[in-house]
Design a protein around this motif. Sequence first.
Motif, PDB file in Angstrom:
ATOM      1  N   ARG A 169     119.108  36.525 -40.524  1.00 28.14           N
ATOM      2  CA  ARG A 169     118.652  36.630 -41.914  1.00 28.14           C
ATOM      3  C   ARG A 169     117.131  36.468 -41.987  1.00 28.14           C
ATOM      4  O   ARG A 169     116.450  37.183 -42.729  1.00 28.14           O
ATOM      5  CB  ARG A 169     119.336  35.556 -42.770  1.00 28.14           C
ATOM      6  CG  ARG A 169     120.818  35.785 -43.000  1.00 28.14           C
ATOM      7  CD  ARG A 169     121.481  34.566 -43.638  1.00 28.14           C
ATOM      8  NE  ARG A 169     120.930  34.281 -44.950  1.00 28.14           N
ATOM      9  CZ  ARG A 169     121.363  34.834 -46.082  1.00 28.14           C
ATOM     10  NH1 ARG A 169     122.353  35.717 -46.046  1.00 28.14           N
ATOM     11  NH2 ARG A 169     120.820  34.518 -47.236  1.00 28.14           N
ATOM     12  N   MET A 170     116.616  35.532 -41.215  1.00 34.91           N
ATOM     13  CA  MET A 170     115.179  35.285 -41.208  1.00 34.91           C
ATOM     14  C   MET A 170     114.423  36.493 -40.641  1.00 34.91           C
ATOM     15  O   MET A 170     113.372  36.892 -41.165  1.00 34.91           O
ATOM     16  CB  MET A 170     114.884  34.028 -40.384  1.00 34.91           C
ATOM     17  CG  MET A 170     113.481  33.505 -40.521  1.00 34.91           C
ATOM     18  SD  MET A 170     113.320  31.823 -39.858  1.00 34.91           S
ATOM     19  CE  MET A 170     113.666  32.100 -38.128  1.00 34.91           C
ATOM     20  N   THR A 213     105.109  36.752 -41.570  1.00 35.34           N
ATOM     21  CA  THR A 213     105.481  35.502 -40.911  1.00 35.34           C
ATOM     22  C   THR A 213     105.480  34.333 -41.892  1.00 35.34           C
ATOM     23  O   THR A 213     106.351  33.459 -41.843  1.00 35.34           O
ATOM     24  CB  THR A 213     104.526  35.212 -39.738  1.00 35.34           C
ATOM     25  OG1 THR A 213     104.608  36.289 -38.796  1.00 35.34           O
ATOM     26  CG2 THR A 213     104.898  33.910 -39.039  1.00 35.34           C
ATOM     27  N   VAL A 214     104.502  34.315 -42.801  1.00 34.11           N
ATOM     28  CA  VAL A 214     104.483  33.271 -43.834  1.00 34.11           C
ATOM     29  C   VAL A 214     105.750  33.358 -44.679  1.00 34.11           C
ATOM     30  O   VAL A 214     106.406  32.346 -44.956  1.00 34.11           O
ATOM     31  CB  VAL A 214     103.228  33.396 -44.720  1.00 34.11           C
ATOM     32  CG1 VAL A 214     103.364  32.530 -45.970  1.00 34.11           C
ATOM     33  CG2 VAL A 214     101.993  32.981 -43.941  1.00 34.11           C
ATOM     34  N   LEU A 215     106.112  34.570 -45.092  1.00 33.53           N
ATOM     35  CA  LEU A 215     107.321  34.710 -45.899  1.00 33.53           C
ATOM     36  C   LEU A 215     108.559  34.300 -45.105  1.00 33.53           C
ATOM     37  O   LEU A 215     109.450  33.621 -45.634  1.00 33.53           O
ATOM     38  CB  LEU A 215     107.477  36.150 -46.391  1.00 33.53           C
ATOM     39  CG  LEU A 215     108.689  36.305 -47.318  1.00 33.53           C
ATOM     40  CD1 LEU A 215     108.346  37.099 -48.558  1.00 33.53           C
ATOM     41  CD2 LEU A 215     109.887  36.908 -46.596  1.00 33.53           C
ATOM     42  N   MET A 216     108.618  34.690 -43.843  1.00 30.59           N
ATOM     43  CA  MET A 216     109.759  34.323 -43.006  1.00 30.59           C
ATOM     44  C   MET A 216     109.898  32.804 -42.919  1.00 30.59           C
ATOM     45  O   MET A 216     111.008  32.262 -42.979  1.00 30.59           O
ATOM     46  CB  MET A 216     109.586  34.923 -41.611  1.00 30.59           C
ATOM     47  CG  MET A 216     110.703  34.601 -40.643  1.00 30.59           C
ATOM     48  SD  MET A 216     110.492  35.439 -39.041  1.00 30.59           S
ATOM     49  CE  MET A 216     109.018  34.607 -38.436  1.00 30.59           C
ATOM     50  N   THR A 217     108.769  32.109 -42.802  1.00 32.59           N
ATOM     51  CA  THR A 217     108.786  30.649 -42.749  1.00 32.59           C
ATOM     52  C   THR A 217     109.274  30.066 -44.069  1.00 32.59           C
ATOM     53  O   THR A 217     110.071  29.121 -44.093  1.00 32.59           O
ATOM     54  CB  THR A 217     107.379  30.118 -42.426  1.00 32.59           C
ATOM     55  OG1 THR A 217     106.913  30.713 -41.211  1.00 32.59           O
ATOM     56  CG2 THR A 217     107.396  28.608 -42.270  1.00 32.59           C
ATOM     57  N   GLN A 218     108.804  30.623 -45.177  1.00 29.22           N
ATOM     58  CA  GLN A 218     109.257  30.169 -46.493  1.00 29.22           C
ATOM     59  C   GLN A 218     110.749  30.435 -46.674  1.00 29.22           C
ATOM     60  O   GLN A 218     111.476  29.601 -47.224  1.00 29.22           O
ATOM     61  CB  GLN A 218     108.458  30.881 -47.587  1.00 29.22           C
ATOM     62  CG  GLN A 218     106.988  30.512 -47.628  1.00 29.22           C
ATOM     63  CD  GLN A 218     106.208  31.371 -48.604  1.00 29.22           C
ATOM     64  OE1 GLN A 218     106.588  32.507 -48.899  1.00 29.22           O
ATOM     65  NE2 GLN A 218     105.110  30.837 -49.119  1.00 29.22           N
ATOM     66  N   PHE A 219     111.187  31.582 -46.203  1.00 27.41           N
ATOM     67  CA  PHE A 219     112.604  31.941 -46.296  1.00 27.41           C
ATOM     68  C   PHE A 219     113.447  30.938 -45.518  1.00 27.41           C
ATOM     69  O   PHE A 219     114.476  30.458 -46.001  1.00 27.41           O
ATOM     70  CB  PHE A 219     112.804  33.356 -45.747  1.00 27.41           C
ATOM     71  CG  PHE A 219     114.203  33.887 -45.890  1.00 27.41           C
ATOM     72  CD1 PHE A 219     114.554  34.659 -46.987  1.00 27.41           C
ATOM     73  CD2 PHE A 219     115.169  33.622 -44.933  1.00 27.41           C
ATOM     74  CE1 PHE A 219     115.847  35.158 -47.125  1.00 27.41           C
ATOM     75  CE2 PHE A 219     116.458  34.106 -45.061  1.00 27.41           C
ATOM     76  CZ  PHE A 219     116.798  34.875 -46.159  1.00 27.41           C
ATOM     77  N   TYR A 220     112.990  30.602 -44.324  1.00 29.41           N
ATOM     78  CA  TYR A 220     113.721  29.642 -43.494  1.00 29.41           C
ATOM     79  C   TYR A 220     113.748  28.264 -44.147  1.00 29.41           C
ATOM     80  O   TYR A 220     114.790  27.598 -44.186  1.00 29.41           O
ATOM     81  CB  TYR A 220     113.080  29.551 -42.111  1.00 29.41           C
ATOM     82  CG  TYR A 220     113.687  28.470 -41.252  1.00 29.41           C
ATOM     83  CD1 TYR A 220     114.918  28.663 -40.632  1.00 29.41           C
ATOM     84  CD2 TYR A 220     113.044  27.249 -41.077  1.00 29.41           C
ATOM     85  CE1 TYR A 220     115.489  27.673 -39.855  1.00 29.41           C
ATOM     86  CE2 TYR A 220     113.610  26.256 -40.303  1.00 29.41           C
ATOM     87  CZ  TYR A 220     114.832  26.469 -39.692  1.00 29.41           C
ATOM     88  OH  TYR A 220     115.395  25.483 -38.938  1.00 29.41           O
TER      89      TYR A 220
END
Length: 228
Positions: A169-170, A213-220
């Motif tokens: 998902r990430m 990558t910032v969004l992926m981190t926020q998503f996680y």
Amino acid sequence: MKLFFYRWLALGLALATGFLGFQTWELRRRVADLRDTVALLEQERRELARQAATPVVEKPEQRAELRQQIEQQTSALRGLPFRGPVTYKMISRSELRDVLIRQVREQYTEEEARAYGRCFEALGVIPPGTDLMALFIRLYDEQVGAFYIPQERALYTFQDMSWSAGMDRMILAHELTHALQDQHYDLTKFPLHVKDNDDLALATSALLEGDATVLMTQFYARSAAEGG
């Protein structure tokens, strides 16, 4: 005179005590941050172990619904709406190599590839005689999770990915960010593959990948907070 000295001594002790107190507070804060980080990493480790032990098989309608949820979450986190549907291309791991070879040949001629190879050999990055493009394709073949190709306006995923699994998902959220970038800013106009200015290409790639990558981190982080 002694009274003056004692007053300065008391002031010095008070300042020292205050400084030590601040240092202690700062140390405790950092320890708490590290504990949170360790907890997130441990959760990720357990998730990866669970995925490896029990692969998830999803029905097509389940995949479509879960994918739509990830699209909505990605759009909300990024603050940009999707202007149209995302084109997905699902491939097998064995088909990835053909896609990578096609992409490499579109970006580099054989002479350019050999020139890069000679450059890296001279710098000692790769052993003499290394086929750089074959090495590049092999590394991507082993490590890539999903990818977006602006020239095709398509997001490639793999048949064995699960949209109910945290890591997959990430990864999808990361690539959907590139789809959003493309729909709003047209990535084909960005100097990602200029051949006479490597610094410009690298800076452009860093901008786009940093955003995703910032969004992926926020998503996680949000998924972890929600227990998903």
